[in-house]
Design a protein around this motif. Structure first.
Motif, PDB file in Angstrom:
ATOM      1  N   ARG A  65     -25.308   1.239   7.356  1.00  0.00           N
ATOM      2  CA  ARG A  65     -26.149   2.235   8.019  1.00  0.00           C
ATOM      3  C   ARG A  65     -25.782   3.622   7.489  1.00  0.00           C
ATOM      4  O   ARG A  65     -24.741   4.168   7.830  1.00  0.00           O
ATOM      5  N   GLU A 120     -30.736   6.199  15.433  1.00  0.00           N
ATOM      6  CA  GLU A 120     -29.280   6.072  15.560  1.00  0.00           C
ATOM      7  C   GLU A 120     -28.806   7.130  16.545  1.00  0.00           C
ATOM      8  O   GLU A 120     -29.068   8.319  16.350  1.00  0.00           O
ATOM      9  N   ALA A 158     -31.062   6.547  10.644  1.00  0.00           N
ATOM     10  CA  ALA A 158     -30.190   5.743   9.795  1.00  0.00           C
ATOM     11  C   ALA A 158     -31.077   4.980   8.820  1.00  0.00           C
ATOM     12  O   ALA A 158     -32.059   4.361   9.215  1.00  0.00           O
ATOM     13  N   VAL A 199     -31.054   1.838   6.749  1.00  0.00           N
ATOM     14  CA  VAL A 199     -30.244   0.631   6.905  1.00  0.00           C
ATOM     15  C   VAL A 199     -30.523  -0.356   5.773  1.00  0.00           C
ATOM     16  O   VAL A 199     -31.659  -0.756   5.555  1.00  0.00           O
TER      17      VAL A 199
END
Length: 126
Positions: A56, A98, A104, A106
Motif C-alpha cells: 500500500r 486509507e 493508497a 495498492v
C-alpha cells in the motif's frame, strides 16, 4: 513473505509509484506537509482463498487519483511500466481510501506457493 516477482521488477514498480506520489506532492504541497508511506500486508481472497501480498503506497496528495484514471489518459510512462509489470505477475493495481492519508495505491501480488515458484521469488521483509 515470498512473492512471485523478480527483485528488479519489484524495485521498478515501487520506484515508479513512489516517484509519481512525490512529483505530485512537490508540485502541490509545502515541504512540511509532504507525506509518503508504505505498508505491506498479507491478505487472503475471501472468494478464492488465494493468498497475496498487498503493498500500500500511501500519500497525502490532494490531487484526485482513482481506479478509473488507471485505465485512461492519465497513465504516464512510470505508471504504465508499473501496470505492465504487475500484470505480468498476475497481480493487480487499484486505488483505495486509507485512514490518515488521502489515498493508497495498492499493488497485490500472489504469494509463492511451491518450490517451483521460489525460483522467481523475492522475500519481502517488514
Amino acid at each position: 513473505m515470498p512473492v512471485r516477482i523478480f527483485r528488479s521488477d519489484l524495485e521498478d514498480i515501487a520506484g515508479n509509484l513512489f516517484r509519481n506520489a512525490l512529483e505530485v506532492l512537490v508540485r502541490d504541497h509545502p515541504l512540511d506537509a509532504r507525506r509518503v508511506g508504505l505498508s505491506i500486508v498479507e491478505e487472503v481472497d475471501p472468494v478464492t482463498g488465494h493468498e497475496h501480498i498487498a503493498l500500500r503506497f500511501k500519500d497525502n496528495a490532494l490531487e484526485p487519483f482513482t481506479d478509473a484514471m488507471l485505465s485512461g489518459r492519465y497513465i504516464e510512462h512510470g505508471l504504465g511500466i508499473a501496470l505492465d509489470l504487475i500484470s505480468r505477475y498476475q497481480g493487480s493495481l487499484c486505488v483505495e481510501s486509507e485512514d490518515g492519508w488521502a489515498k493508497a495505491v495498492v499493488v497485490r501480488l500472489p504469494r509463492a506457493e511451491s518450490e517451483a515458484d521460489l525460483t522467481a521469488t523475492m522475500e519481502i521483509t517488514r
